[in-house]
Write a protein that holds these residues in place. Sequence first.
Motif, short mmCIF file in Angstrom:
data_model
loop_
_atom_site.label_atom_id
_atom_site.label_comp_id
_atom_site.label_asym_id
_atom_site.label_seq_id
_atom_site.Cartn_x
_atom_site.Cartn_y
_atom_site.Cartn_z
N ILE A 1 57.88 191.13 -10.39
CA ILE A 1 56.54 191.53 -9.95
C ILE A 1 56.08 192.65 -10.88
O ILE A 1 56.82 193.60 -11.14
N ASP A 2 54.88 192.52 -11.40
CA ASP A 2 54.32 193.56 -12.26
C ASP A 2 53.74 194.65 -11.36
O ASP A 2 52.78 194.41 -10.62
N MET A 3 54.35 195.84 -11.41
CA MET A 3 53.94 196.90 -10.49
C MET A 3 52.57 197.48 -10.85
O MET A 3 51.97 198.19 -10.06
N GLN A 4 52.08 197.17 -12.07
CA GLN A 4 50.76 197.68 -12.47
C GLN A 4 49.63 196.77 -11.98
O GLN A 4 48.46 197.12 -12.09
N ALA A 5 49.99 195.60 -11.47
CA ALA A 5 48.96 194.60 -11.16
C ALA A 5 48.63 194.58 -9.67
O ALA A 5 49.39 195.10 -8.85
N HIS B 1 48.58 183.75 -5.46
CA HIS B 1 49.53 184.01 -6.54
C HIS B 1 48.92 184.28 -7.92
O HIS B 1 49.60 184.10 -8.92
N GLU B 2 47.68 184.73 -7.96
CA GLU B 2 47.15 185.22 -9.24
C GLU B 2 47.37 186.73 -9.29
O GLU B 2 47.35 187.41 -8.27
N TRP B 3 47.55 187.25 -10.51
CA TRP B 3 47.61 188.71 -10.67
C TRP B 3 46.39 189.18 -11.45
O TRP B 3 45.77 188.40 -12.19
N ALA B 4 46.05 190.48 -11.30
CA ALA B 4 44.93 191.08 -12.02
C ALA B 4 45.35 192.49 -12.41
O ALA B 4 46.00 193.19 -11.63
N ARG B 5 45.03 192.86 -13.65
CA ARG B 5 45.39 194.20 -14.13
C ARG B 5 44.16 194.82 -14.78
O ARG B 5 43.42 194.11 -15.47
N PRO C 1 54.76 185.36 -17.82
CA PRO C 1 53.54 185.22 -16.99
C PRO C 1 52.65 186.47 -16.97
O PRO C 1 51.45 186.36 -16.83
N TYR C 2 53.27 187.65 -17.10
CA TYR C 2 52.46 188.88 -17.02
C TYR C 2 52.03 189.37 -18.40
O TYR C 2 51.31 190.36 -18.52
N LEU D 1 42.24 193.62 -3.22
CA LEU D 1 43.39 192.84 -3.70
C LEU D 1 44.70 193.40 -3.13
O LEU D 1 44.76 194.56 -2.71
N LEU D 2 45.73 192.56 -3.14
CA LEU D 2 47.02 192.96 -2.58
C LEU D 2 47.75 193.90 -3.55
O LEU D 2 47.77 193.66 -4.76
N THR D 3 48.39 194.91 -3.00
CA THR D 3 49.25 195.77 -3.82
C THR D 3 50.53 194.99 -4.14
O THR D 3 50.84 194.00 -3.46
N PRO D 4 51.30 195.42 -5.15
CA PRO D 4 52.56 194.71 -5.46
C PRO D 4 53.46 194.60 -4.23
O PRO D 4 54.08 193.56 -4.00
N GLU D 5 53.51 195.66 -3.43
CA GLU D 5 54.38 195.64 -2.24
C GLU D 5 53.89 194.59 -1.23
O GLU D 5 54.68 193.84 -0.66
N ALA D 6 52.57 194.56 -1.03
CA ALA D 6 52.01 193.60 -0.07
C ALA D 6 52.22 192.17 -0.58
O ALA D 6 52.53 191.26 0.21
#
Lengths: 128, 483
Positions: free
Chosen positions: A3-7, A13-17, A94-95, A114-119
């Motif tokens: 999990i990218d902690m910055q995203a 299941h999409e990430w955004a940074r 992927p990141y 958006l969801l935090t990495p923990e969520a």
Amino acid sequence: MAIDMQARYLKSHEWARQEEDEIIVGISDHAQEQLGDIVYVELPEVGDEVAQGEAFGSVESVKAASDIYAPVSGVVTAVNEELEDAPELVNQDPYGKGWMIKIEPSDPEEWDALLTPEAYEKVVEEEA
Amino acid sequence: MKEPLIYELSVTGREGVKPPALDVPESDLPQELLRDDLPLPEVSEVDVIRHFHHLSHKNFSVDSVMYPLGSCTMKYNPKVNEVAARLPGFTGIHPMQDEETVQGALYIMHTLQEDIKAIGGFAGVTLQPAAGAHGELTGVLIMRKYHLDRGDTKRDTILIPDSAHGTNPASSSMSGLHVVQLPSDARGNVDLDELRKVANDRVVGLMLTNPNTLGLFDEHVEEIAEIVHGCGGLLYGDGANMNALMGIMRPGDLGIDVMHFNLHKTFSTPHGGGGPGSGPVGVAEHLVDFLPGPIVTIDPALSEEELPYYTLKMPAKSIGRVKSFWGHFGVIVRAYTYIHMLGTAGLRRAAEHAVLNANYMLSRLRDVYPLPYDRICKHEFVLEGHLPDAPDVHALDIAKRLIDYGVHPPTNYFPLIVHEALMIEPTETESKQAMDYYCDVLLKIAEEAKTDPQLLHDAPHETPVRRLDEVKAARKPHLRYEH
């Protein structure tokens, strides 16, 4: 699963940074693992408008084709053209090199939804 | 043994055909149409015969093996269908012939329309669509036109449960509509609370696959119809799984307004390479005028007592044509034959046996393969192809290993809502012995998965070519033959 902690994340299941004024978007390590070997990535064009929660493209693996949803609304400022010839980058990194599009966001408040990495980690655990 | 391509059998100068001597004056071909190179294989007649004879023996078909490909209803195709379709009265006619000279063919079409109306509980039927998904597209266009005709122009959304057939969203998008996916509840039914949230005046309709792709009959189908109709929408039925219901329940009675049927599934006409398919669409009374045409009707003015005269007609507000001429007529003859060989009681028995067979296999496999939705199934069921004690073995490995035992794998990785899905549909035509063999093999493979997973990873072992690199084939496809 990495999990990218910055995203920040979407349930789908999409990430955004955040990178300067833009939002860079891809799919999570969990997503690429579930899809298996990705063979094709369909992306929008620079200048296209995307809306939060709506599909902007799709990924195809040997098993399935899935829509990719936009984490925020805005205008597409860049697409990762390398994926056209090397969709495996989404599996390998992927990141990083497997990023998909960059968006110039139109509503800064959407980021906070958006969801935090923990969520996001919890979402994945619940799915398992 | 690997069979060479016919091009690899080519020997320069070899001929299979000797054309007769030229008996008309020779003339030059236009210069711009000439080419220097025409890479056709140069082979003899016996080369051709042996090549295709070998290939035909490699065909892994329902005539050679059990083929429980879930969702596809690979039932046996009775040979009497072929006898009927090959009758010279059917093969010797032309679609441009005057209708007066093809009354027999029109009789077959009219009777099949009436049969499908009776089986489905509908007021009108078109036989035009050329396949299941083509029937879906036709059905969605009918629903769209129905709303537009009422002056209701704002509807632009189709609701599709996540347990529906994968073609439903594609058919809706092709019709220019926006798709909203509905989740399933814990029993595999449409989640009614989620449905209520999105049922509004933008909804064209909901596309319900029932039984759904989990092989489960939706327990709230009447409530679904009420909610969808309540917001002014229409209920579409995906009839691909009609094999579980024919002769038992009429979808029209449940409130389904429009539905396609797959003659190549439910009514035993050939499938896949043996097609083509056919996807007739049935509709309730309020949609009859929108059907694509032409439809076979009886012209009372030209009919004599006990001798109806059949004619082709376009419905009043038809969406237009969806297929040239009269649909896939040869397929229509086969489906007609199947229905009339079985009769009303026979159709019902076929559906009952399809459901019984699926439940028999499920009961033999459920203790070994995880069953995510634990209910009595209809004509098919979905297991997880991922065993707790064999974490490295996947549905694909199990599917490939089945080929070594001389049976066709089930559908895998579909539906998407089941992890590592194995979707099994035996159909009514399999005997207890054939199903027992298939179950024995699946149980044996589950053992192998624990004791020798590599055996599964390397499968199939007994085929002319081994495990194909599907990833490379998709990423770097060779789309042209290269010498």
